[in-house]
Design an enzyme around this catalytic site. Structure first.
Site, short mmCIF file in Angstrom:
data_model
loop_
_atom_site.label_atom_id
_atom_site.label_comp_id
_atom_site.label_asym_id
_atom_site.label_seq_id
_atom_site.Cartn_x
_atom_site.Cartn_y
_atom_site.Cartn_z
N GLU A 44 25.84 83.55 16.02
CA GLU A 44 26.64 83.99 17.16
C GLU A 44 25.76 84.18 18.38
OE1 GLU A 44 25.48 87.11 18.11
OE2 GLU A 44 24.29 87.07 16.28
N GLU B 112 21.95 84.38 16.31
CA GLU B 112 22.06 82.92 16.47
C GLU B 112 22.17 82.17 15.14
OE1 GLU B 112 18.68 81.46 18.64
OE2 GLU B 112 18.95 82.85 20.31
#
Length: 336
Positions: free
Chosen positions: A160, A301
């Site tokens: 994310e 991420e």
């Protein structure tokens, strides 16, 4: 002999003392049980990175400006972020998805457009999203997982990007696990002590404002577009019986939400690492998760997924390629 007994027998009969490969043995056992085979395999690994902005960021809950969300997404597309270099290193397919960034990405940029808005609503004043929008986000996340599955993927991770998204993650942990809010709130992208106190004060006001009852209502009230898409993706990956690898604090909040909707997701889940964000350890304890890595990561991420993946591969390589005592002509030390 059932598959679990057969897997234990195979693992223990490799040319090593029983249990000497530690957590790798448990990973191999888990994947073999998921796939119901003594020769499990990982095919076309993928990480889906969902990006979105958050209305609560307007309250100063992050030390970073909101613009960093879209700037980092462009960095993903240009191949320059942490997740890019680790995914390339380990041959993992990477897809970058705009779940709700407050920016219009240029056509042909490589960002997958699944935008549900230009960020969630400011939950200090209204729920982050409606129930209908939350359902839509979950279905879009599920569809992205189906696409990977249809291309032969059987192992998937989630990442994310979203300035302010440790705030919804903290609130989801607080609401689902019943842990005091101040224990759930951490430094995020780098708050000092005063910043953490301000963040906690804002989130306490949010937490006291609403009393949603069901997991879906809690997700819609306190979540984010990217968290809802990851939640839907996790549930779909479980339905498709894929191996699912969780990342850090924000991604695990989506797994936590999915768990509250369907506890069986844990049967298919590996937790890649224990984050340096203090709420993550509490999430892992609540979910009884055993993280593969302890590296003090807090980047997000999907980087933890990418870093843990080669160890997951090693677990299957030892199971599938390591000689057994009998074939190697080695005395089986496990038998007395």
């Amino acid at each position: 002999m059932n598959i679990e007994t057969a897997l234990r027998s195979k693992i223990n009969s490799r040319t090593k003392p029983v249990g000497s490969l530690g957590k790798l043995e448990e990973i191999a056992f888990k994947i073999g049980r998921i796939q119901q085979t003594l020769t499990p395999e990982l095919r076309n690994p993928a990480i889906l990175v969902f990006a979105a902005d958050h209305g609560i960021a307007d309250e100063g809950v992050s030390p970073c400006p909101k613009e960093i969300t879209h700037q980092m997404v462009m960095n993903f597309i240009h191949g320059g972020a942490g997740i890019n270099v680790f995914a390339r290193q380990h041959g993992i397919n990477l897809k970058i998805i705009d779940a709700g960034v407050d920016f219009d990405f240029p056509a042909g940029s490589g960002v997958v457009d699944a935008k549900l808005g230009r960020g969630t609503c400011n939950m200090l004043y209204q729920p982050a999203m409606s129930i209908e929008t939350c359902r839509m986000a979950m279905e879009r996340g599920a569809e992205f997982v189906r696409q990977e599955f249809d291309h032969g993927c059987n192992v998937i991770g989630f990442g994310e990007m979203g300035i302010g998204n440790t705030s919804p993650a903290s609130l989801l942990l607080h609401k689902f696990a019943g842990i005091p809010l101040e224990e759930c709130v951490g430094r995020g992208a780098g708050h000092d002590e005063a910043g953490v106190r301000h963040k906690c004060d804002v989130l306490r006001r949010v937490a006291e404002k609403y009393n949603p009852a069901t997991p879906l209502e809690i997700l819609a009230t306190f979540g984010g577009f990217e968290i809802a898409m990851m939640c839907g993706g996790v549930l779909e990956a479980k339905r498709l019986n894929m191996l699912i690898i969780a990342d850090g604090f924000i991604a695990t909040s989506a797994f936590l939400t999915a768990y509250e909707m369907q506890p069986g997701i844990l049967e298919n889940t590996l937790f890649s690492h224990s984050s340096d964000e203090k709420g993550h350890l509490l999430m892992l304890e609540y979910l009884q998760g055993d993280p593969i890595l302890h590296l003090n990561l807090r980047l997000g991420e999907g980087t933890g997924v990418a870093l843990a993946y080669p160890l997951v591969r090693s677990a299957l390589i030892f199971l599938n390629e390591m000689a057994g005592f009998e074939e190697a002509g080695v005395h089986d030390v496990s038998k007395k």
